[in-house]
Motif scaffolding. Structure first.
Motif, mmCIF file in Angstrom:
data_model
loop_
_atom_site.group_PDB
_atom_site.id
_atom_site.type_symbol
_atom_site.label_atom_id
_atom_site.label_comp_id
_atom_site.label_asym_id
_atom_site.label_seq_id
_atom_site.Cartn_x
_atom_site.Cartn_y
_atom_site.Cartn_z
ATOM 1 N N HIS A 98 -35.992 17.382 -32.346
ATOM 2 C CA HIS A 98 -36.453 18.248 -31.260
ATOM 3 C C HIS A 98 -35.535 18.135 -30.040
ATOM 4 O O HIS A 98 -35.124 19.165 -29.469
ATOM 5 C CB HIS A 98 -37.886 17.870 -30.887
ATOM 6 N N ARG A 99 -35.192 16.915 -29.664
ATOM 7 C CA ARG A 99 -34.332 16.705 -28.498
ATOM 8 C C ARG A 99 -32.943 17.303 -28.702
ATOM 9 O O ARG A 99 -32.306 17.748 -27.740
ATOM 10 C CB ARG A 99 -34.181 15.209 -28.193
ATOM 11 N N ALA A 145 -40.802 8.528 -39.263
ATOM 12 C CA ALA A 145 -41.032 9.974 -39.283
ATOM 13 C C ALA A 145 -41.111 10.553 -37.875
ATOM 14 O O ALA A 145 -40.436 11.542 -37.552
ATOM 15 C CB ALA A 145 -42.310 10.293 -40.064
ATOM 16 N N ARG A 146 -41.916 9.948 -37.035
ATOM 17 C CA ARG A 146 -42.086 10.485 -35.681
ATOM 18 C C ARG A 146 -40.787 10.386 -34.881
ATOM 19 O O ARG A 146 -40.408 11.314 -34.151
ATOM 20 C CB ARG A 146 -43.207 9.732 -34.959
ATOM 21 N N VAL A 147 -40.090 9.273 -35.029
ATOM 22 C CA VAL A 147 -38.824 9.081 -34.311
ATOM 23 C C VAL A 147 -37.808 10.136 -34.736
ATOM 24 O O VAL A 147 -37.094 10.707 -33.903
ATOM 25 C CB VAL A 147 -38.273 7.661 -34.569
ATOM 26 N N LEU A 148 -37.727 10.417 -36.036
ATOM 27 C CA LEU A 148 -36.798 11.435 -36.522
ATOM 28 C C LEU A 148 -37.171 12.815 -36.009
ATOM 29 O O LEU A 148 -36.301 13.579 -35.553
ATOM 30 C CB LEU A 148 -36.775 11.430 -38.049
ATOM 31 N N ASP A 151 -32.669 6.319 -41.000
ATOM 32 C CA ASP A 151 -31.270 6.389 -41.434
ATOM 33 C C ASP A 151 -30.759 7.829 -41.449
ATOM 34 O O ASP A 151 -29.546 8.059 -41.429
ATOM 35 C CB ASP A 151 -31.122 5.766 -42.822
ATOM 36 N N VAL A 152 -31.673 8.805 -41.496
ATOM 37 C CA VAL A 152 -31.262 10.206 -41.420
ATOM 38 C C VAL A 152 -30.648 10.488 -40.052
ATOM 39 O O VAL A 152 -29.697 11.258 -39.937
ATOM 40 C CB VAL A 152 -32.446 11.138 -41.700
ATOM 41 N N ILE A 153 -31.157 9.851 -39.018
ATOM 42 C CA ILE A 153 -30.600 10.015 -37.684
ATOM 43 C C ILE A 153 -29.148 9.545 -37.663
ATOM 44 O O ILE A 153 -28.255 10.207 -37.131
ATOM 45 C CB ILE A 153 -31.423 9.248 -36.633
ATOM 46 N N THR A 154 -28.895 8.394 -38.258
ATOM 47 C CA THR A 154 -27.536 7.864 -38.335
ATOM 48 C C THR A 154 -26.612 8.841 -39.055
ATOM 49 O O THR A 154 -25.482 9.085 -38.626
ATOM 50 C CB THR A 154 -27.529 6.508 -39.066
#
Length: 213
Positions: A99-100, A91-94, A204-207
């Motif tokens: 944000h970035r 969660a935090r990573v996503l 996996d949402v990032i991917t």
């Protein structure tokens, strides 16, 4: 192109569905009845507290009204959450990735405002959200898309340019692009077919987002 990401809270962003299950199980146990995880996942997960309490009272023929039931549920939830509730893995990573990369981010939760913000603030992630929409803000809860459409409007984005992140069958029916990250159960096929994708974790949402940019 995805410009905004809309998060559900319970079962998606925080690992709270097990607490809700225990809460409802305790309520019906007081009247000599049982609620299974499978029934909870199918009939209660992802829906508003009011809707769930109405259904619980009707299903188990409980001898109190919705307001009394909600007060009992709130007391039980506070007891069960004294040890804290964890963010879901990734969660935090996503949120940091979004944000970035300058995505607009909203929360669309069936929860009440004070509860949701207390949880997000305790994990120091509330600052990643641009807008918030809560269950009492809309007349119709999930599976109606109202809460997500309001979130899109607050973000000033068209629904087609938004991506909803959900864990439950109720949320998948949003009529907006949805990625499902299952919590207690994988959605049944008619609901799974409505999802843009089903992935095992929030990372996996990032991917996915990188693949469609």
């Amino acid at each position: 192109m995805t410009k905004a990401v809309i998060f559900d809270l319970d079962g998606l962003l925080i690992d709270s569905e097990v607490i809700s299950l225990k809460m409802y199980q305790r309520i019906v146990q007081d009247y000599g009845q049982t609620l299974s995880m499978a029934t909870y996942a199918q009939e209660y997960s992802g829906k508003s507290a009011v809707t769930n309490m109405q259904h619980l009272i009707e299903r188990f023929d409980l001898p109190f009204n919705v307001d009394t039931g909600l007060k009992r549920a709130l007391t039980l939830e506070k007891t069960f959450m004294q040890d804290g509730v964890e963010l879901k893995p990734g969660a935090r990573v996503l949120l940091q990735f979004l944000h970035r990369n300058h995505y607009s981010v909203a929360l669309a939760s069936s929860s009440i405002k004070s509860r949701a913000l207390d949880i997000l603030t305790s994990h120091d992630v509330a600052q990643y959200f641009d807008q918030f929409t809560f269950g009492p803000d809309v007349d119709r809860g999930k599976p109606y898309p109202d809460i997500f459409l309001m979130a899109c409007a607050k973000l000033q984005q068209q629904p087609a340019d938004c991506l909803v992140l959900e864990d439950s069958e109720a949320g998948i029916q949003a009529k907006i692009p949805v990625i499902c990250v299952p919590d207690m159960k994988r959605p049944n096929q008619p609901y799974a077919d409505q999802a843009t994708a089903i992935v095992p974790s929030l990372t996996d949402v990032i991917t996915y987002l990188k693949s469609v940019r």
